[in-house]
Design a protein around this motif. Structure first.
Motif, PDB file in Angstrom:
ATOM      1  N   SER A 115      44.783  31.853  50.133  1.00  0.00           N
ATOM      2  CA  SER A 115      45.891  32.431  49.370  1.00  0.00           C
ATOM      3  C   SER A 115      46.157  31.675  48.077  1.00  0.00           C
ATOM      4  O   SER A 115      46.790  32.186  47.162  1.00  0.00           O
ATOM      5  N   ASN A 124      41.564  39.656  49.734  1.00  0.00           N
ATOM      6  CA  ASN A 124      42.313  40.853  50.135  1.00  0.00           C
ATOM      7  C   ASN A 124      43.541  41.060  49.247  1.00  0.00           C
ATOM      8  O   ASN A 124      43.899  42.193  48.906  1.00  0.00           O
ATOM      9  N   LYS A 125      44.174  39.947  48.860  1.00  0.00           N
ATOM     10  CA  LYS A 125      45.359  40.030  48.003  1.00  0.00           C
ATOM     11  C   LYS A 125      44.996  40.542  46.606  1.00  0.00           C
ATOM     12  O   LYS A 125      45.717  41.348  46.025  1.00  0.00           O
ATOM     13  N   LEU A 126      43.877  40.055  46.069  1.00  0.00           N
ATOM     14  CA  LEU A 126      43.420  40.521  44.751  1.00  0.00           C
ATOM     15  C   LEU A 126      43.189  42.028  44.766  1.00  0.00           C
ATOM     16  O   LEU A 126      43.570  42.739  43.834  1.00  0.00           O
ATOM     17  N   GLU A 175      42.422  35.159  37.914  1.00  0.00           N
ATOM     18  CA  GLU A 175      43.569  35.445  37.047  1.00  0.00           C
ATOM     19  C   GLU A 175      43.188  35.289  35.575  1.00  0.00           C
ATOM     20  O   GLU A 175      43.551  36.110  34.733  1.00  0.00           O
ATOM     21  N   GLU A 224      42.170  35.824  52.705  1.00  0.00           N
ATOM     22  CA  GLU A 224      43.505  36.191  52.228  1.00  0.00           C
ATOM     23  C   GLU A 224      43.529  36.403  50.718  1.00  0.00           C
ATOM     24  O   GLU A 224      44.126  37.365  50.226  1.00  0.00           O
ATOM     25  N   GLU A 249      44.461  44.224  47.000  1.00  0.00           N
ATOM     26  CA  GLU A 249      45.733  44.896  47.263  1.00  0.00           C
ATOM     27  C   GLU A 249      46.556  45.039  45.989  1.00  0.00           C
ATOM     28  O   GLU A 249      47.181  46.078  45.744  1.00  0.00           O
ATOM     29  N   GLN A 250      46.564  44.002  45.161  1.00  0.00           N
ATOM     30  CA  GLN A 250      47.365  44.010  43.933  1.00  0.00           C
ATOM     31  C   GLN A 250      46.622  44.655  42.756  1.00  0.00           C
ATOM     32  O   GLN A 250      47.087  44.623  41.628  1.00  0.00           O
ATOM     33  N   GLN A 251      45.459  45.225  43.050  1.00  0.00           N
ATOM     34  CA  GLN A 251      44.629  45.901  42.050  1.00  0.00           C
ATOM     35  C   GLN A 251      44.230  44.967  40.907  1.00  0.00           C
ATOM     36  O   GLN A 251      44.101  45.377  39.757  1.00  0.00           O
ATOM     37  N   LYS A 252      44.029  43.704  41.287  1.00  0.00           N
ATOM     38  CA  LYS A 252      43.541  42.714  40.321  1.00  0.00           C
ATOM     39  C   LYS A 252      42.040  42.506  40.461  1.00  0.00           C
ATOM     40  O   LYS A 252      41.450  41.710  39.730  1.00  0.00           O
ATOM     41  N   ASN A 272      40.955  38.138  34.411  1.00  0.00           N
ATOM     42  CA  ASN A 272      41.742  39.337  34.111  1.00  0.00           C
ATOM     43  C   ASN A 272      42.419  39.234  32.756  1.00  0.00           C
ATOM     44  O   ASN A 272      42.485  40.212  32.004  1.00  0.00           O
TER      45      ASN A 272
END
Length: 367
Positions: free
Chosen positions: A234, A268-270, A243, A265, A272-275, A246
């Motif tokens: 995370s 999956n978070k990237l 980051e 984590e 999920e946040q469309q990053k 992007n």
């Protein structure tokens, strides 16, 4: 050893003069050497230059230190590449916080048509290492440069997989090119020199510090067309790199993982946040980056008139590399032509129908 190279190295050593200020100074004064030779009073008239910076710039001690750095580079086979040098990687040059100087060691080139960064956790799982190797193997037909950070885990797996599959690979370091960290990766680093190499913004002899690692991540992102995050918790360096990528408008892809796996984590978070895009195959990556069109579609370019002056020719060459336009300050930096001369020359080229001015002090060739 050239005088200008010494001044370029010296400029990086001046306290308070970062890449952006150096870029602005060269836009005004034309070269690194001219900055140090400009009187203090004139320096202070330049916007953003205060008493302390102007005072520091007239000190000669930086040249002695720069000479030692250049001698170390020559002994170790490390190349010091200044922002305005032809060998400076084009992709890296156009990020807003590009290093003023990079130090490169190895036979490979950083200015490749295709380049992918592969990053991830230092505590890679067997699955992460296997996926990294599968990605590299599937990229063989496209022959991209593989960029990573030489760290434990996913990074070193990416470098080793690239070597095993005869792909060029560069390790971006948070130390001098002669200080391999971690030291257990020395053997791999030495093998990388044959077809790829090592690159850093730190002079030979520099030891790694905690603050250097986040900073070097911007170079990893800046050198690549796309960043693939294989495994990430995370928090961690891989997510910082994503980051940054992007923010540079690079493509970011991530390998989705099991919900119960802590090292999935971050990925999956990237997603999920469309990053980040979900990485599914080399073919989908190639489509995303238009690699499948690169060999068959050639951009039409305007023909450079033979009668152009040397200055106009330099401007033309720089504009040609940026078909969508380039800012006046960046153009001045790339060509090392002072802004007042550049503006005059651009006006002439515009009158002749070769150049078009755009809003926001942007210019482009008319094709």
């Amino acid at each position: 050893m050239t005088e200008e190279k010494l001044y370029q190295l010296a400029l990086q050593l001046v306290p308070g003069v970062g890449p952006r200020m150096a870029r602005m100074l060269i836009s005004h004064l034309g070269s690194a050497s001219s900055i140090f030779k400009t009187p203090k009073g004139k320096l202070k008239k330049i916007n953003g230059i205060g008493e302390k910076t102007a005072e520091a710039l007239i000190q000669a001690d930086f040249l002695k230190e720069a000479e030692k750095v250049l001698e170390s580079c020559e002994k170790q086979g490390t190349e010091a590449i200044f922002f305005t040098d032809e060998a400076y990687p084009e992709r890296l040059k156009h990020i807003y916080d590009a290093p003023l100087i990079i130090f490169k060691k190895g036979a490979g080139t950083l200015d490749t048509t295709k380049a992918v960064a592969i990053v991830g956790t230092r505590s890679a799982t067997d699955y992460g290492r296997e996926v990294t190797r599968e990605i590299i193997q599937s990229l063989i037909p496209y022959n991209p440069l593989i960029v990573s950070g030489l760290a434990y885990g996913i990074d070193i797996e990416a470098h080793r997989a690239a070597l095993d599959n005869a792909l060029s690979t560069f390790g971006v370091m948070a130390s001098g090119t002669d200080v391999i960290y971690p030291s257990v990766h020395k053997q791999t680093a030495h093998k990388m020199l044959e077809k790829g190499g090592l690159v850093t913004e730190y002079a030979p002899g520099t030891k790694p510090e905690a603050s250097f690692f986040p900073a070097r991540n911007r170079i990893i992102a800046g050198l690549a067309e796309a960043v693939i995050v294989v495994e990430a918790a995370s928090r961690g360096g891989a997510l910082i790199t994503a980051e940054i990528a992007n923010s540079y408008d690079r493509e970011v892809l991530a390998i989705p993982g099991n919900l119960g796996n802590s090292f999935s984590e971050g990925c999956n978070k990237l997603i999920e946040q469309q990053k980040a895009h979900i990485y599914t195959s080399a073919e989908s990556l190639a489509s995303l980056l238009n690699w499948d069109l690169a060999s068959s579609t050639k951009k039409k370019t305007a023909t450079k008139p033979a009668a152009l002056s040397e200055m106009a020719s330099k401007i033309w060459d720089s504009l040609e590399k940026q078909p969508n336009g380039i800012h006046l300050d960046t153009l001045s930096w790339n060509t090392q032509i002072p802004i007042h001369q550049l503006a005059s020359e651009l006006l002439n080229l515009e009158f002749e129908g070769f150049v078009k001015s755009l809003p926001g002090k942007q210019f482009k060739l008319i094709r």
